[in-house]
Design a protein around this motif. Structure first.
Motif, PDB file in Angstrom:
ATOM      1  N   ILE A  84       0.861  -1.178   0.000  1.00 23.31           N
ATOM      2  CA  ILE A  84       0.000   0.000   0.000  1.00 23.31           C
ATOM      3  C   ILE A  84       0.898   1.228   0.000  1.00 23.31           C
ATOM      4  CG2 ILE A  84      -1.828   1.261   1.202  1.00 23.31           C
ATOM      5  CD1 ILE A  84      -2.679  -1.349   2.487  1.00 23.31           C
ATOM      6  N   THR A  85       0.643   2.123  -0.922  1.00 24.67           N
ATOM      7  CA  THR A  85       1.414   3.357  -1.044  1.00 24.67           C
ATOM      8  C   THR A  85       0.443   4.538  -1.093  1.00 24.67           C
ATOM      9  OG1 THR A  85       1.405   3.390  -3.464  1.00 24.67           O
ATOM     10  CG2 THR A  85       3.138   2.084  -2.385  1.00 24.67           C
ATOM     11  N   SER A  86       0.991   5.716  -1.188  1.00 25.10           N
ATOM     12  CA  SER A  86       0.140   6.908  -1.292  1.00 25.10           C
ATOM     13  C   SER A  86      -0.708   6.879  -2.567  1.00 25.10           C
ATOM     14  CB  SER A  86       1.006   8.166  -1.262  1.00 25.10           C
ATOM     15  OG  SER A  86       1.929   8.162  -2.341  1.00 25.10           O
ATOM     16  N   LYS A  87      -0.253   6.152  -3.575  1.00 28.97           N
ATOM     17  CA  LYS A  87      -0.976   6.119  -4.847  1.00 28.97           C
ATOM     18  C   LYS A  87      -2.216   5.227  -4.803  1.00 28.97           C
ATOM     19  CE  LYS A  87       3.122   7.163  -7.618  1.00 28.97           C
ATOM     20  NZ  LYS A  87       4.039   6.707  -8.709  1.00 28.97           N
ATOM     21  N   ASN A  88      -2.171   4.143  -4.016  1.00 28.55           N
ATOM     22  CA  ASN A  88      -3.333   3.252  -3.966  1.00 28.55           C
ATOM     23  C   ASN A  88      -3.992   3.233  -2.588  1.00 28.55           C
ATOM     24  OD1 ASN A  88      -1.517   1.770  -2.469  1.00 28.55           O
ATOM     25  ND2 ASN A  88      -1.631  -0.074  -3.712  1.00 28.55           N
ATOM     26  N   MET A  89      -3.610   4.159  -1.713  1.00 25.36           N
ATOM     27  CA  MET A  89      -4.120   4.201  -0.348  1.00 25.36           C
ATOM     28  C   MET A  89      -5.642   4.239  -0.300  1.00 25.36           C
ATOM     29  SD  MET A  89      -3.564   7.171   2.520  1.00 25.36           S
ATOM     30  CE  MET A  89      -4.638   8.309   1.611  1.00 25.36           C
ATOM     31  N   ALA A  90      -6.262   5.008  -1.188  1.00 24.92           N
ATOM     32  CA  ALA A  90      -7.720   5.165  -1.156  1.00 24.92           C
ATOM     33  C   ALA A  90      -8.434   3.828  -1.311  1.00 24.92           C
ATOM     34  CB  ALA A  90      -8.158   6.130  -2.255  1.00 24.92           C
ATOM     35  N   GLN A  91      -7.822   2.897  -2.025  1.00 30.75           N
ATOM     36  CA  GLN A  91      -8.425   1.587  -2.254  1.00 30.75           C
ATOM     37  C   GLN A  91      -8.570   0.794  -0.952  1.00 30.75           C
ATOM     38  OE1 GLN A  91      -6.260  -0.622  -5.232  1.00 30.75           O
ATOM     39  NE2 GLN A  91      -7.260  -2.580  -4.719  1.00 30.75           N
ATOM     40  N   TYR A  92      -7.691   1.087   0.020  1.00 33.38           N
ATOM     41  CA  TYR A  92      -7.676   0.330   1.272  1.00 33.38           C
ATOM     42  C   TYR A  92      -8.053   1.197   2.478  1.00 33.38           C
ATOM     43  CZ  TYR A  92      -4.951  -2.694  -1.794  1.00 33.38           C
ATOM     44  OH  TYR A  92      -4.538  -3.470  -2.850  1.00 33.38           O
ATOM     45  N   ALA A  93      -8.628   2.373   2.237  1.00 34.49           N
ATOM     46  CA  ALA A  93      -8.844   3.368   3.291  1.00 34.49           C
ATOM     47  C   ALA A  93      -9.642   2.828   4.470  1.00 34.49           C
ATOM     48  CB  ALA A  93      -9.526   4.596   2.704  1.00 34.49           C
ATOM     49  N   GLU A  94     -10.644   1.968   4.213  1.00 41.85           N
ATOM     50  CA  GLU A  94     -11.489   1.475   5.295  1.00 41.85           C
ATOM     51  C   GLU A  94     -10.718   0.605   6.284  1.00 41.85           C
ATOM     52  OE1 GLU A  94     -15.005  -0.541   4.241  1.00 41.85           O
ATOM     53  OE2 GLU A  94     -16.041   1.228   3.461  1.00 41.85           O
ATOM     54  N   LYS A  95      -9.584   0.083   5.868  1.00 39.73           N
ATOM     55  CA  LYS A  95      -8.825  -0.825   6.712  1.00 39.73           C
ATOM     56  C   LYS A  95      -7.532  -0.186   7.211  1.00 39.73           C
ATOM     57  CE  LYS A  95     -10.859  -4.783   4.346  1.00 39.73           C
ATOM     58  NZ  LYS A  95     -11.942  -4.903   5.339  1.00 39.73           N
ATOM     59  N   LEU A  96      -7.482   1.141   7.196  1.00 44.84           N
ATOM     60  CA  LEU A  96      -6.324   1.888   7.675  1.00 44.84           C
ATOM     61  C   LEU A  96      -6.739   2.809   8.807  1.00 44.84           C
ATOM     62  CD1 LEU A  96      -4.752   2.989   4.257  1.00 44.84           C
ATOM     63  CD2 LEU A  96      -4.176   0.963   5.611  1.00 44.84           C
ATOM     64  N   SER A  97      -5.878   2.951   9.805  1.00 43.81           N
ATOM     65  CA  SER A  97      -6.141   3.897  10.886  1.00 43.81           C
ATOM     66  C   SER A  97      -5.932   5.316  10.378  1.00 43.81           C
ATOM     67  CB  SER A  97      -5.193   3.633  12.059  1.00 43.81           C
ATOM     68  OG  SER A  97      -3.852   3.939  11.694  1.00 43.81           O
ATOM     69  N   ASP A  98      -6.486   6.292  11.084  1.00 42.35           N
ATOM     70  CA  ASP A  98      -6.307   7.685  10.688  1.00 42.35           C
ATOM     71  C   ASP A  98      -4.840   8.089  10.712  1.00 42.35           C
ATOM     72  OD1 ASP A  98      -9.005   7.823  10.409  1.00 42.35           O
ATOM     73  OD2 ASP A  98      -9.351   9.315  11.972  1.00 42.35           O
ATOM     74  N   GLY A  99      -4.081   7.559  11.693  1.00 42.17           N
ATOM     75  CA  GLY A  99      -2.662   7.892  11.772  1.00 42.17           C
ATOM     76  C   GLY A  99      -1.878   7.390  10.579  1.00 42.17           C
ATOM     77  N   VAL A 100      -2.188   6.185  10.136  1.00 41.09           N
ATOM     78  CA  VAL A 100      -1.530   5.634   8.956  1.00 41.09           C
ATOM     79  C   VAL A 100      -1.858   6.469   7.715  1.00 41.09           C
ATOM     80  CG1 VAL A 100      -1.594   3.677   7.358  1.00 41.09           C
ATOM     81  CG2 VAL A 100      -1.266   3.275   9.796  1.00 41.09           C
ATOM     82  N   LYS A 101      -3.118   6.863   7.578  1.00 42.79           N
ATOM     83  CA  LYS A 101      -3.509   7.702   6.440  1.00 42.79           C
ATOM     84  C   LYS A 101      -2.740   9.020   6.451  1.00 42.79           C
ATOM     85  CE  LYS A 101      -8.252   5.913   6.420  1.00 42.79           C
ATOM     86  NZ  LYS A 101      -9.672   6.263   6.678  1.00 42.79           N
ATOM     87  N   GLU A 102      -2.551   9.577   7.651  1.00 39.72           N
ATOM     88  CA  GLU A 102      -1.814  10.842   7.763  1.00 39.72           C
ATOM     89  C   GLU A 102      -0.346  10.648   7.370  1.00 39.72           C
ATOM     90  OE1 GLU A 102      -1.290  14.891   8.367  1.00 39.72           O
ATOM     91  OE2 GLU A 102      -3.147  13.713   8.275  1.00 39.72           O
ATOM     92  N   MET A 103       0.226   9.516   7.699  1.00 36.07           N
ATOM     93  CA  MET A 103       1.613   9.243   7.310  1.00 36.07           C
ATOM     94  C   MET A 103       1.749   9.204   5.792  1.00 36.07           C
ATOM     95  SD  MET A 103       3.504   9.126  10.013  1.00 36.07           S
ATOM     96  CE  MET A 103       4.996   8.327   9.411  1.00 36.07           C
ATOM     97  N   PHE A 104       0.773   8.606   5.105  1.00 39.21           N
ATOM     98  CA  PHE A 104       0.808   8.582   3.644  1.00 39.21           C
ATOM     99  C   PHE A 104       0.714   9.995   3.072  1.00 39.21           C
ATOM    100  CE2 PHE A 104      -0.638   4.020   3.801  1.00 39.21           C
ATOM    101  CZ  PHE A 104       0.422   3.501   3.074  1.00 39.21           C
TER     102      PHE A 104
END
Length: 453
Positions: A84-104
């Protein structure tokens, strides 16, 4: 108004995704060891087979392992299923914590999550399973130390079928990772410009009297976790010591420090909450050690439910690295050294009680269902901004047996700094299991006798 909106939106996203809690929350004590694991997790896998059935955990000890030595990676041959990278993060957003999303968002070019096959390796000795079943029938929360504390629990998970957030967090605080432990580890602060500063080179002894095999709920005095840390470096801090004794009744918990320059042992008056912890050179707050440690008294705790999330897991690869530079990047941990897997977690939210004070007014914790250990957490400050994300790295230790979260840390979104607690990379041992310590080993008198620069 903005402050409340941000929190409401965050809670809505979590609640909308929690669809797995019903089966666990409807389970009863008689389901332990059947449809539930002995520690209270769902034994079955998930619908799409990305999470397998729990089959007893991983208990195969490497023949090359020597007690007190360095454990290897039993899954070294595993390859990532995908990244999972910043380019495909949206595809897995439901299974990521808010902190992980912020890191991307902050580090789109370097932050990455390599996703591996999910392995449910959590295991514990049979006597802990037996005690957990007893606790499920006898444990209850009572008033103590200004908050709620477990009574009638001993030697196992106190509330394997939790009814509220306080019970779930006590499961984390009393989770299993061994009884008597020695460890040599270093702590690092990484500055906003990427400079690595070793704040502590420490030798520690640690014990959980709550897990003495020959004890009982009737004889237990409440001191469930004890640690004494001696600093051998860096030179400016050599000879300093810190000692914590955590009690089920928070009013009975004690923290002492020894400052080599003063040659005196001092009792810390407020070893709680957002007070800086001496053992981390004041970089980490007391209630951020190991993702969460200590009193539950300042927050209202809500058990939101269960969710499937990508979390660090089976991270033995991280501990087999040769030197700190192999795992410490400039802005975050080296993605090449980490292993992420899909697991079910209990989601617990903490909201600051009316009349209480804390720098972080809201937090969200993700507790691994198989161990009850907090593996990820996000914290919001008084302005409603996501200020910190915390993490822990569970590693397989089949010789105990346990899946223990040993290294932990945080990324600070306000300052751009980050911190690593208990880095074992390059050390001869990671988490040494030893015979029971003497009670006096965790006394101020011993600190004074050993605190020589």
């Amino acid at each position: 108004m903005t402050f409340r909106f941000k929190f409401s939106a965050a809670c809505f996203s979590i609640l909308g995704a929690v669809a797995l809690s019903a089966s666990s929350m409807a389970a009863g004590v008689d389901d332990l060891g059947k449809s539930l694991t002995p520690l209270g997790a769902e034994r079955a896998g998930n619908a799409d087979n990305t999470i397998p059935e729990w089959d007893g955990g991983y208990t195969t000890v490497d023949p090359a392992y020597k007690k007190g030595g360095k454990r290897g990676d039993p899954f070294a041959s595993d390859k990532p299923l995908f990244s999972i990278t910043s380019k495909n993060m949206a595809q897995y957003a439901e299974k990521l914590s808010d902190g992980v999303k912020e890191m991307f968002k902050r580090y789109p070019d370097t932050y990455r999550m390599d996703i591996y096959q999910t392995r449910r390796t959590a295991a514990a000795p049979q006597w802990i399973y037996d005690n957990t079943a007893k606790n499920a029938r006898s444990a209850k929360l009572v008033e103590g130390g200004g908050g709620l504390m477990p009574e009638g629990a001993y030697g196992g998970i106190p509330f394997p079928i939790p009814k509220n957030g306080d019970e779930a967090m006590w499961n984390h605080l009393l989770s299993w990772s061994g009884t008597s432990i020695t460890r040599d580890a270093r702590f690092y602060l990484i500055t906003a410009d990427g400079q690595q500063v070793m704040t502590t080179d420490g030798r520690a002894i640690q014990e959980m009297p709550y897990y003495f095999k020959d004890g009982s709920a009737q004889t237990f005095d409440g001191d469930y976790w004890m640690i004494r840390l001696l600093n051998v470096g860096p030179p400016i801090r050599a000879g300093e010591q810190a000692m914590d004794r955590a009690n089920l009744n928070a009013d009975k918990s004690q923290t002492h420090i020894y400052l080599a320059g003063q040659r005196r042992v001092r009792k810390v008056p407020n070893s709680c909450c957002d007070t800086p912890a001496p053992s981390s050179a004041g970089v980490m707050a007391y209630d951020e050690l190991n993702v969460y440690k200590g009193r539950l008294t300042r927050f209202n705790w809500t058990l939101v439910g269960k969710k499937e999330v990508y979390i660090p897991y089976n991270t033995n690869k991280f501990f087999t690295a040769d030197k700190p530079e192999d795992v410490l990047g400039k802005r975050h941990l080296n993605p090449d050294a980490l292993r992420w897997e899909m697991h079910r977690v209990w989601v617990v939210e903490a909201d600051l009680k009316s009349g209480e004070r804390h720098q972080m007014v809201k937090s969200r914790y993700y507790l691994d269902e198989d161990t009850w250990q907090a593996v990820l957490a996000d914290r919001w400050d008084a302005s409603g901004q996501l200020a910190k994300t915390l993490w822990a790295l569970p590693a397989v230790m089949p010789d105990i047996p346990a899946l223990a979260s040993v290294t932990s840390g945080f990324y600070d979104f306000t300052s751009g700094t980050w911190f690593v607690l208990d880095l074992f990379t390059g050390q001869p041992s990671q988490w040494g299991i030893v015979d029971r310590f003497k009670k006096s080993d965790f006394s101020p008198a011993v600190m004074a006798g050993q605190g020589v620069r």
